[in-house]
Design an enzyme around this catalytic site. Structure first.
Site, mmCIF file in Angstrom:
data_model
loop_
_atom_site.group_PDB
_atom_site.id
_atom_site.type_symbol
_atom_site.label_atom_id
_atom_site.label_comp_id
_atom_site.label_asym_id
_atom_site.label_seq_id
_atom_site.Cartn_x
_atom_site.Cartn_y
_atom_site.Cartn_z
ATOM 1 N N GLY A 1 10.771 -4.766 6.804
ATOM 2 C CA GLY A 1 10.413 -6.066 6.238
ATOM 3 C C GLY A 1 11.224 -6.326 4.993
ATOM 4 O O GLY A 1 11.856 -5.410 4.441
ATOM 5 N N VAL B 1 12.563 -3.152 2.969
ATOM 6 C CA VAL B 1 11.848 -1.913 3.283
ATOM 7 C C VAL B 1 12.339 -1.389 4.633
ATOM 8 O O VAL B 1 12.400 -2.138 5.607
ATOM 9 C CB VAL B 1 10.316 -2.151 3.289
ATOM 10 C CG1 VAL B 1 9.559 -0.856 3.595
ATOM 11 C CG2 VAL B 1 9.851 -2.715 1.944
ATOM 12 N N LYS C 1 11.510 1.584 0.042
ATOM 13 C CA LYS C 1 11.667 0.216 -0.475
ATOM 14 C C LYS C 1 12.906 0.236 -1.380
ATOM 15 O O LYS C 1 12.892 0.885 -2.430
ATOM 16 C CB LYS C 1 10.391 -0.156 -1.248
ATOM 17 C CG LYS C 1 10.388 -1.575 -1.770
ATOM 18 C CD LYS C 1 8.989 -1.984 -2.240
ATOM 19 C CE LYS C 1 8.956 -3.389 -2.787
ATOM 20 N NZ LYS C 1 7.603 -3.844 -3.084
ATOM 21 N N ASP D 1 -1.601 -10.379 -5.907
ATOM 22 C CA ASP D 1 -0.873 -10.920 -4.748
ATOM 23 C C ASP D 1 -1.505 -10.402 -3.451
ATOM 24 O O ASP D 1 -0.824 -10.007 -2.518
ATOM 25 C CB ASP D 1 0.613 -10.537 -4.818
ATOM 26 C CG ASP D 1 1.475 -11.412 -3.897
ATOM 27 O OD1 ASP D 1 0.948 -12.429 -3.389
ATOM 28 O OD2 ASP D 1 2.655 -11.078 -3.679
HETATM 29 P P1 ADP Z 1 8.242 -7.369 -1.984
HETATM 30 O O1 ADP Z 1 7.640 -6.661 -3.139
HETATM 31 O O2 ADP Z 1 9.716 -7.624 -2.189
HETATM 32 O O3 ADP Z 1 7.488 -8.585 -1.536
HETATM 33 P P2 ADP Z 1 6.924 -5.704 -0.030
HETATM 34 O O4 ADP Z 1 6.469 -4.484 -0.736
HETATM 35 O O5 ADP Z 1 5.901 -6.757 0.218
HETATM 36 O O6 ADP Z 1 8.206 -6.325 -0.754
HETATM 37 O O7 ADP Z 1 7.549 -5.263 1.362
HETATM 38 C C1 ADP Z 1 8.174 -6.188 2.234
HETATM 39 C C2 ADP Z 1 7.721 -5.945 3.686
HETATM 40 O O8 ADP Z 1 8.063 -4.604 4.095
HETATM 41 C C3 ADP Z 1 6.227 -6.015 3.895
HETATM 42 O O9 ADP Z 1 5.798 -7.333 4.121
HETATM 43 C C4 ADP Z 1 6.045 -5.132 5.125
HETATM 44 O O10 ADP Z 1 6.304 -5.853 6.308
HETATM 45 C C5 ADP Z 1 7.097 -4.063 4.967
HETATM 46 N N1 ADP Z 1 6.502 -2.847 4.339
HETATM 47 C C6 ADP Z 1 6.237 -2.656 3.030
HETATM 48 N N2 ADP Z 1 5.708 -1.443 2.803
HETATM 49 C C7 ADP Z 1 5.619 -0.830 4.000
HETATM 50 C C8 ADP Z 1 5.161 0.477 4.446
HETATM 51 N N3 ADP Z 1 4.675 1.362 3.571
HETATM 52 N N4 ADP Z 1 5.217 0.766 5.760
HETATM 53 C C9 ADP Z 1 5.713 -0.146 6.642
HETATM 54 N N5 ADP Z 1 6.160 -1.369 6.288
HETATM 55 C C10 ADP Z 1 6.145 -1.722 4.990
#
Ligand code: ADP
Length: 599
Positions: A16, A23, A38, A135
């Site tokens: 994502g 990520v 990430k 959030d």
């Molecule tokens: P940001 O802080 O830039 O918004 P996020 O932490 O929300 O980024 O991560 C972006 C996307 O990555 C999430 O919406 C999810 O789909 C995927 N993602 C994040 N963390 C995980 C995880 N631990 N395992 C699987 N997918 C993840």
């Protein structure tokens, strides 16, 4: 390939992308363990340093099974970008669960309770550590499957919320405005200057919107044309919402705002759960901080729901299935009262059957004495008062079939296919509930008939014995042998007594005859019920709907895939060709389906 000291990943394995990072699915170089990494993008480095490190620091402080675990903070080899190494959540997010057409009208009760349990436990851990998430939304609630096949939801994406102190950083929450507290919405989306401090209750608001979304498949506040089209109205809906309301909609352009105080009829949650959930939603979806519940009350009320046990009750006279939520330490009197709240059958009129036997519920005993029930093996309630049958309350899924646009447009076709599939799943769920209800109805009636037949047999035995006794005491020839008994000779003396006994014998004999007739009609009813049950078992509606759903799912999946491919944009033809449906004119078929009258 990219790597840090201990982890390795391919950039194709993107899980994502957010505003600040991408990520990826990665592996530990030594153990092969799967993790999520990430990797922060260049834009993220434009943030003040303390904001950059905030997410690491917050995650380091936390350790809870409903919060995504941080394993390490490393750097990529080449560009030396910061990398958060986290627990990998393999089953998407709550948003992807809610986006699935199967959940178009909200989650089933069991899954909803799992979401509630996980979110409440995760939030509780955040509060214990003095952290405000700011959030919360379905996309930030990750899902993985537990060892026993149950979902586990985990809160993720920490740190971004603090960035609200700085106007520049609103970008990170801009994409999630539907879940924002009205105060934050006013500043971040409407860009109005205001001095309000964002308290912890902003998380409560977002939890309220998230839970409403999970329960119904829709957002609670919808201006005409959608939340993104009319932001001023969106703000008005959230701030003008009257106390007790849990949703607001504007159906016409410039039209009035309409408020809902209950969950929609399409919601799959039982009335028992809805009656517990709605007051919570009403009190956390409260814009005025003074009126909104605090976290302590929210935790107390949600824990109260989660600690309850469910007793499945099928009201035979009304043909309705109920989930009655009670505490194990409650008395049966409280259970009977809770049944009254849902059925309107007064406690003194409630009689219960369980698996064919009469079940006596002593009000003063603990509810722990109530037998273990399931949806297919509920307590069957029959009322001693007369009740009007109600049946299952539902909305015809045909009303939710989307309108098919005549022009070929891949995005519109994808939306139609998704909407159609959602209506299809709803039809299957309804058919299932109706068939189950029919089965419970027939089974319950069968038991009731058996109980009545047993009562008839016993009554007949008693009347026969009484008649024997009377006949002999009246000295008929047939029973002359018993007439010699001293107690009968004593009674058969005076003529008046003989006449009374004769009248009594006549009454008993009439009574016996009518019980025999009732017994006969019960026997006929019983074989009629067996025939009906056979018909229910032969019913193939679910299989037929499933067959349609499988085909519809293929269409949906193909549109979804084609939507991503630029070469097919603006043309639906490849989808139809891929399915080999072109010659059979699926569009005409689909359009016929769009008309509820045409079925
Ligand atoms: P940001 O802080 O830039 O918004 P996020 O932490 O929300 O980024 O991560 C972006 C996307 O990555 C999430 O919406 C999810 O789909 C995927 N993602 C994040 N963390 C995980 C995880 N631990 N395992 C699987 N997918 C993840």
């Amino acid at each position: 390939m990219q790597s840090t000291v201990n982890y390795l990943w391919h950039t194709d394995d993107l899980l994502g992308q957010g505003a600040t990072a991408s990520v990826y699915k990665a592996r530990n170089k030594k153990s092969g363990e799967l993790v999520a990494v990430k990797v922060f993008n260049t834009a993220s480095y434009l943030r003040p340093r303390e904001v950059q490190v905030r997410e690491f620091e917050v995650l380091r402080k936390l350790n809870h099974q409903n919060i995504v675990k941080l394993f390490a903070v490393e750097e990529t080899g080449g560009s030396r970008q910061k990398v958060l190494v986290m627990e990998y959540c393999s089953s998407g997010s709550l948003l992807s669960v809610l986006e699935s057409p199967e959940n178009a009208f909200g989650l089933p009760e069991e899954e909803f309770l799992v979401v509630l349990r996980c979110v409440v436990a995760g939030m509780n851990h955040l509060r214990e550590n003095g952290i405000v998430h700011r959030d919360i939304k379905p996309g930030n609630i990750m899902r993985l499957m537990g060892e026993e096949g149950q979902s586990i939801y985990k809160l993720t994406d920490f740190g971004a919320a603090r960035e609200l102190d700085d106007d520049e950083k609103f970008v990170s929450v801009y994409g999630t405005e539907e879940y924002l507290h009205p105060d934050m919405y006013e500043r971040a989306v409407l860009r109005k200057p205001q001095q309000k401090a964002f308290g912890v209750t902003v998380d409560l608001w977002s939890i309220g919107v998230t839970l409403y979304h999970a329960a119904t498949g829709s957002l609670p506040f919808i201006p005409f044309g959608g939340p993104r089209r009319n932001k001023e109205i969106m703000y008005r809906i959230t701030t003008e919402k009257p106390a007790g309301a849990i949703a607001g909609t504007q159906r016409r352009e410039n039209g009035p705002l309409e408020w809902s105080y209950t969950l929609p009829i399409t919601c799959q949650l039982s009335m028992g759960l809805q009656s517990q959930l709605v007051p919570i939603l009403a009190n956390i979806l409260e814009a005025e901080q003074a009126k909104c519940w605090g976290f302590d009350q929210f935790f107390a009320e949600t824990s109260d729901i989660l600690q309850r046990v469910v007793v499945h009750v099928f009201s035979l006279s009304q043909a309705v299935q109920h989930h009655v939520y009670i505490h194990a330490h409650n008395t049966i009197a409280i259970f009977l009262e809770a049944v009254y709240q849902q059925t309107n059958v007064a406690p003194q009129h409630q009689e219960y059957l369980f698996e064919g036997h009469l079940c006596v519920l002593e009000p003063s005993l603990s509810a722990q004495h109530i037998t273990h029930t399931t949806a297919s093996s509920p307590l069957t309630l029959f009322s001693m008062a007369s009740e009007t049958p109600k049946g299952l309350a539902f909305r015809d899924p045909a009303l939710d079939i989307p309108k098919f646009v005549p022009k070929v447009d891949l995005q519109a076709d994808y939306n139609s296919a998704k909407g159609m599939l959602g209506a299809g799943y709803q039809a299957r769920q309804l058919a299932q509930a109706l068939l189950e209800g029919q089965e419970l109805m027939l089974r319950g009636l069968h038991w009731l008939v058996e109980v009545l037949q047993t009562t008839c047999r016993r009554t007949l035995e008693v009347t026969r014995t009484a008649l024997l006794f009377l006949s002999s005491s009246l000295g008929t020839e047939r029973f002359a042998s018993t007439a010699g008994r001293p107690e009968i000779q004593e009674l058969s003396g005076p003529a008046e007594l003989r006449s009374k006994l004769r009248t009594l014998a006549e009454v008993l004999s009439r009574c016996s005859q009518s019980v025999t007739e009732t017994h006969m009609s019960l026997r006929n009813l019983s074989s009629e019920l067996v025939k009906n049950r056979d018909q229910v078992h032969e019913d193939r509606s679910i299989q037929k709907i499933q067959c349609c759903l499988d085909k519809m799912y293929l269409i949906y999946k193909q549109f979804k895939k084609s939507r991503m491919r630029p070469e097919t944009l603006g043309g639906g033809q490849p989808v139809l060709q891929a399915l080999g449906w072109e010659a059979t004119c699926p569009r005409a078929w689909l359009q016929r389906g769009a008309d509820p009258q045409a079925g």
